[in-house]
Design a protein around this motif. Structure first.
Motif, PDB file in Angstrom:
ATOM      1  N   THR A  13       0.844  -1.187   0.000  1.00 50.87           N
ATOM      2  CA  THR A  13       0.000   0.000   0.000  1.00 50.87           C
ATOM      3  C   THR A  13       0.879   1.236   0.000  1.00 50.87           C
ATOM      4  O   THR A  13       2.009   1.205   0.481  1.00 50.87           O
ATOM      5  N   CYS A  52       0.641  12.747   2.657  1.00 52.29           N
ATOM      6  CA  CYS A  52      -0.488  12.849   3.576  1.00 52.29           C
ATOM      7  C   CYS A  52      -0.852  14.323   3.738  1.00 52.29           C
ATOM      8  O   CYS A  52      -0.116  15.212   3.309  1.00 52.29           O
ATOM      9  N   TYR A 102      -0.878   7.323   5.553  1.00 48.13           N
ATOM     10  CA  TYR A 102      -1.437   7.081   4.228  1.00 48.13           C
ATOM     11  C   TYR A 102      -1.676   8.405   3.516  1.00 48.13           C
ATOM     12  O   TYR A 102      -2.195   9.340   4.108  1.00 48.13           O
ATOM     13  N   VAL A 161       2.381   4.782   1.061  1.00 49.99           N
ATOM     14  CA  VAL A 161       2.580   5.557   2.279  1.00 49.99           C
ATOM     15  C   VAL A 161       3.145   6.908   1.880  1.00 49.99           C
ATOM     16  O   VAL A 161       3.727   7.063   0.817  1.00 49.99           O
TER      17      VAL A 161
END
Length: 69
Positions: A13, A37, A29, A15
């Protein structure tokens, strides 16, 4: 310290690619379509516009990939 350029987490995933003050990656995330982010600039108008472009492009690739020639 080695520079980390990969923004993929251990589970595959995304980051946040920003570095904290101690040099470690942020680990939060990113916003949908963004690479950062909200804390590291992902919420800025420029980043949100670019994220929207990425989402549209990804959707277009998905649609074109399903089309028969």
């Amino acid at each position: 310290m080695a520079r980390v350029t990969d923004t993929e987490g251990s589970m595959g995933t995304s980051v946040c690619g920003a570095k904290k003050r101690d040099g470690e990656p942020c680990g939060a995330y990113p916003l949908k379509g963004a690479t950062r982010c909200r804390r590291h600039g992902g919420g800025s108008p420029q980043a949100q516009a670019k994220a929207q472009e990425r989402i549209i492009e990804e959707n277009a690739r998905g649609i074109l990939g399903r089309m028969d020639p």
